[in-house]
Design an enzyme around this catalytic site. Structure first.
Site, PDB file in Angstrom:
ATOM      1  N   ARG A 231      55.889  14.763  27.409  1.00 46.47           N
ATOM      2  CA  ARG A 231      55.594  15.000  25.990  1.00 46.47           C
ATOM      3  C   ARG A 231      54.421  15.970  25.959  1.00 46.47           C
ATOM      4  O   ARG A 231      53.900  16.373  26.987  1.00 46.47           O
ATOM      5  CB  ARG A 231      55.357  13.693  25.193  1.00 46.47           C
ATOM      6  CG  ARG A 231      54.853  12.505  25.931  1.00 46.47           C
ATOM      7  CD  ARG A 231      53.435  12.617  26.387  1.00 46.47           C
ATOM      8  NE  ARG A 231      52.563  13.053  25.323  1.00 46.47           N
ATOM      9  CZ  ARG A 231      51.420  13.671  25.480  1.00 46.47           C
ATOM     10  NH1 ARG A 231      50.977  13.956  26.708  1.00 46.47           N
ATOM     11  NH2 ARG A 231      50.690  14.049  24.459  1.00 46.47           N
ATOM     12  N   GLY A 232      54.032  16.329  24.727  1.00 47.01           N
ATOM     13  CA  GLY A 232      53.041  17.399  24.585  1.00 47.01           C
ATOM     14  C   GLY A 232      53.796  18.708  24.457  1.00 47.01           C
ATOM     15  O   GLY A 232      54.718  18.991  25.236  1.00 47.01           O
ATOM     16  N   ALA A 233      53.383  19.517  23.457  1.00 43.27           N
ATOM     17  CA  ALA A 233      54.187  20.685  23.099  1.00 43.27           C
ATOM     18  C   ALA A 233      54.460  21.634  24.271  1.00 43.27           C
ATOM     19  O   ALA A 233      55.626  21.983  24.534  1.00 43.27           O
ATOM     20  CB  ALA A 233      53.508  21.419  21.945  1.00 43.27           C
TER      21      ALA A 233
ATOM     22  N   ARG B  12      63.570  17.376  20.317  1.00 42.86           N
ATOM     23  CA  ARG B  12      62.455  16.988  19.430  1.00 42.86           C
ATOM     24  C   ARG B  12      62.224  18.138  18.439  1.00 42.86           C
ATOM     25  O   ARG B  12      62.317  19.304  18.815  1.00 42.86           O
ATOM     26  CB  ARG B  12      61.179  16.692  20.222  1.00 42.86           C
ATOM     27  CG  ARG B  12      61.295  15.425  21.069  1.00 42.86           C
ATOM     28  CD  ARG B  12      59.949  14.982  21.622  1.00 42.86           C
ATOM     29  NE  ARG B  12      59.101  14.399  20.592  1.00 42.86           N
ATOM     30  CZ  ARG B  12      57.812  14.088  20.795  1.00 42.86           C
ATOM     31  NH1 ARG B  12      57.247  14.339  21.972  1.00 42.86           N
ATOM     32  NH2 ARG B  12      57.094  13.556  19.828  1.00 42.86           N
TER      33      ARG B  12
ATOM     34  N   ASP C 120      51.063  21.158  17.848  1.00 37.68           N
ATOM     35  CA  ASP C 120      52.493  21.232  18.156  1.00 37.68           C
ATOM     36  C   ASP C 120      53.147  22.452  17.520  1.00 37.68           C
ATOM     37  O   ASP C 120      54.187  22.922  17.977  1.00 37.68           O
ATOM     38  CB  ASP C 120      53.197  19.964  17.699  1.00 37.68           C
ATOM     39  CG  ASP C 120      52.814  18.821  18.616  1.00 37.68           C
ATOM     40  OD1 ASP C 120      51.737  18.235  18.406  1.00 37.68           O
ATOM     41  OD2 ASP C 120      53.555  18.560  19.581  1.00 37.68           O
TER      42      ASP C 120
ATOM     43  N   ASN D 208      50.011  18.604  14.167  1.00 35.04           N
ATOM     44  CA  ASN D 208      49.623  17.902  15.395  1.00 35.04           C
ATOM     45  C   ASN D 208      49.885  16.414  15.167  1.00 35.04           C
ATOM     46  O   ASN D 208      50.335  15.998  14.087  1.00 35.04           O
ATOM     47  CB  ASN D 208      48.150  18.179  15.742  1.00 35.04           C
ATOM     48  CG  ASN D 208      47.792  17.710  17.140  1.00 35.04           C
ATOM     49  OD1 ASN D 208      48.511  17.986  18.098  1.00 35.04           O
ATOM     50  ND2 ASN D 208      46.709  16.967  17.277  1.00 35.04           N
ATOM     51  N   LYS D 209      49.609  15.619  16.172  1.00 34.23           N
ATOM     52  CA  LYS D 209      49.908  14.182  16.129  1.00 34.23           C
ATOM     53  C   LYS D 209      49.393  13.535  14.846  1.00 34.23           C
ATOM     54  O   LYS D 209      48.304  13.848  14.376  1.00 34.23           O
ATOM     55  CB  LYS D 209      49.275  13.531  17.369  1.00 34.23           C
ATOM     56  CG  LYS D 209      49.506  12.050  17.516  1.00 34.23           C
ATOM     57  CD  LYS D 209      50.952  11.643  17.444  1.00 34.23           C
ATOM     58  CE  LYS D 209      51.841  12.343  18.453  1.00 34.23           C
ATOM     59  NZ  LYS D 209      53.295  12.096  18.192  1.00 34.23           N
TER      60      LYS D 209
HETATM   61  O1  MRU Z   1      54.367  13.127  20.436  1.00 28.32           O
HETATM   62  P1  MRU Z   1      53.609  13.854  21.514  1.00 28.32           P
HETATM   63  O2  MRU Z   1      52.880  12.954  22.453  1.00 28.32           O
HETATM   64  O3  MRU Z   1      54.459  14.879  22.205  1.00 28.32           O
HETATM   65  O4  MRU Z   1      52.498  14.657  20.686  1.00 28.32           O
HETATM   66  C1  MRU Z   1      51.590  15.453  21.384  1.00 28.32           C
HETATM   67  C2  MRU Z   1      50.567  16.046  20.510  1.00 28.32           C
HETATM   68  O5  MRU Z   1      50.567  15.881  19.315  1.00 28.32           O
HETATM   69  C3  MRU Z   1      49.596  16.962  21.178  1.00 28.32           C
HETATM   70  O6  MRU Z   1      48.366  16.918  20.525  1.00 28.32           O
HETATM   71  C4  MRU Z   1      50.142  18.380  21.101  1.00 28.32           C
HETATM   72  O7  MRU Z   1      51.443  18.448  21.614  1.00 28.32           O
HETATM   73  C5  MRU Z   1      49.283  19.321  21.801  1.00 28.32           C
HETATM   74  S1  MRU Z   1      49.610  19.272  23.527  1.00 28.32           S
HETATM   75  C6  MRU Z   1      48.662  20.314  24.384  1.00 28.32           C
END
Ligand code: MRU
Length: 368
Positions: free
Chosen positions: A54-56, A91, A243, A253-254
């Protein structure tokens, strides 16, 4: 970055067979460091959907190698377009996923099927390597924000971050955490307030894990504590990842990031967003109206997984069985609440002019 002295990336092609893909299963951290093998398209799509990765930026890198695996099975035009669409649909919010798939297709479409697998692996490797370089550069461009505060106050710098935007969310180094790693390397005394980040606890589970493994002082807080800490002068700076960032600087973002931005604004705390250019969606301007927000399962709100006191991993229910739960996974922070953006090319205002100045080579579409 290192785990117990061993250097890792979050994703890599297996050095023994030369084609399968290895990932760290992030659903098992911090309880176990388990390496998974992805051998076909379905493995990669599942890894993204189930958030084993996970993470963009990491989602983008995984989609790229996922397409390599798919092409090994069938490199025809029809299969390639179908499999790319499967990966792109895993996603919805992080634009890096779509960026990586589009980049792969642009490279592969002109090629005959017989040449596609080798070209795909080369392109996926370039995407991963470039992500590492971009994230490292973000650290170098962001570290001054921390260093300036240290120089001005002569005291430990307290940075608050949300979710996990560290090396586990990218291929290496991270985005929001990269300036923190750089500050630590420069000997700056830095401490991180880590939002736990309900419902999936990426902060408590992943950010705390990687900061701890790197020896960086940190404290996990509940998501609702940040405003209080800011009111009492205990946060010098907020740095979060992203994201998707619109060309006008709105930031998805999250979930919960927006509330931190509001609290930071109210308390005069700088609120910075760190991102590689693969996170910029040049095609849209208005984040609130145009960025698709992922809705995840209600069970992520209703259930919590952790280590029980007897050492076993347990899942418990935290709400009555009859109650509904809603689970929007991201929110949008308007550009007006963002002090600035930290990119691989430097820092800029969260605005079209700011982004255009750093990325004049990107096609800027006029607003609809
Ligand atoms: O749902 P996730 O865990 O994929 O969400 C991740 C985030 O929101 C991060 O802050 C974002 O992807 C930045 S990653 C460098």
């Amino acid at each position: 970055m290192k785990i117990d002295g061993t250097p890792y990336r979050s994703i890599w092609v297996d050095g023994h067979d030369g084609w399968s893909v290895r990932i760290i299963d992030q659903t098992r951290l911090p309880w176990a460091l388990e390496i998974l093998r992805l051998a076909e398209l379905a493995d990669a799509a599942h890894a993204i959907r189930a958030m084993q990765v996970r993470g963009a930026p990491l989602i983008g890198a995984t989609a790229a190698v996922g397409l390599c695996l798919a092409l090994r099975a069938d490199a025809s035009d029809m299969a390639m377009e179908r499999d790319a669409a499967i990966l792109a649909a895993t996603r919805p919010t992080a634009v890096n996923l779509h960026w990586a798939v589009a980049r792969m297709l642009a490279r592969l479409r002109p090629l005959p099927a017989a040449l596609r697998v080798a070209a795909a692996y080369a392109e996926a490797q370039a995407i991963a390597d470039e992500d590492v370089a971009m994230c490292q550069a973000i650290g170098q461009h962001g570290v001054g924000l921390i260093g300036d505060i240290a120089a001005r106050t002569g005291q430990r710098v307290n940075v608050l971050t949300h979710c996990n935007a560290g090396w586990l969310a990218t291929v290496d180094w991270g985005t929001a955490l990269s300036p923190i790693y750089a500050a630590h390397e420069q000997g700056i005394d830095v401490h991180v307030w880590v939002d736990e980040t309900r419902p999936r606890n990426q902060g408590a589970a992943l950010t705390a894990y990687e900061l701890g493994k790197h020896g960086i002082a940190h404290t996990v807080i509940v998501d609702n504590a940040g405003g209080h800490l800011m009111q009492h002068g205990m946060v010098d700076l907020v740095i979060v990842g992203a994201d998707r960032v619109t060309r006008e600087g709105d930031v998805a973002n999250k979930i919960g990031t927006y509330l931190k931005a509001l609290a930071a604004h109210d308390n005069g705390v700088p609120f910075w967003v760190a991102l590689p250019s693969s996170t910029i969606d040049w095609s849209i301007a208005d984040g609130i109206g145009e960025i698709p927000i992922e809705e995840r399962a209600a069970s992520e709100v209703a259930l919590l997984t952790g280590r029980a006191l007897d050492g076993t991993i347990a899942t418990i229910r935290v709400m009555p069985p009859g109650s509904d739960a809603a689970n929007p996974a991201f929110d949008v922070t308007p550009a007006r609440l963002v002090s600035g953006l930290i990119t691989e090319r430097g820092r800029c205002a969260a605005s079209e002019a700011g982004l255009r100045a750093l990325f004049p080579d990107h096609a800027m579409q006029p607003a609809a």
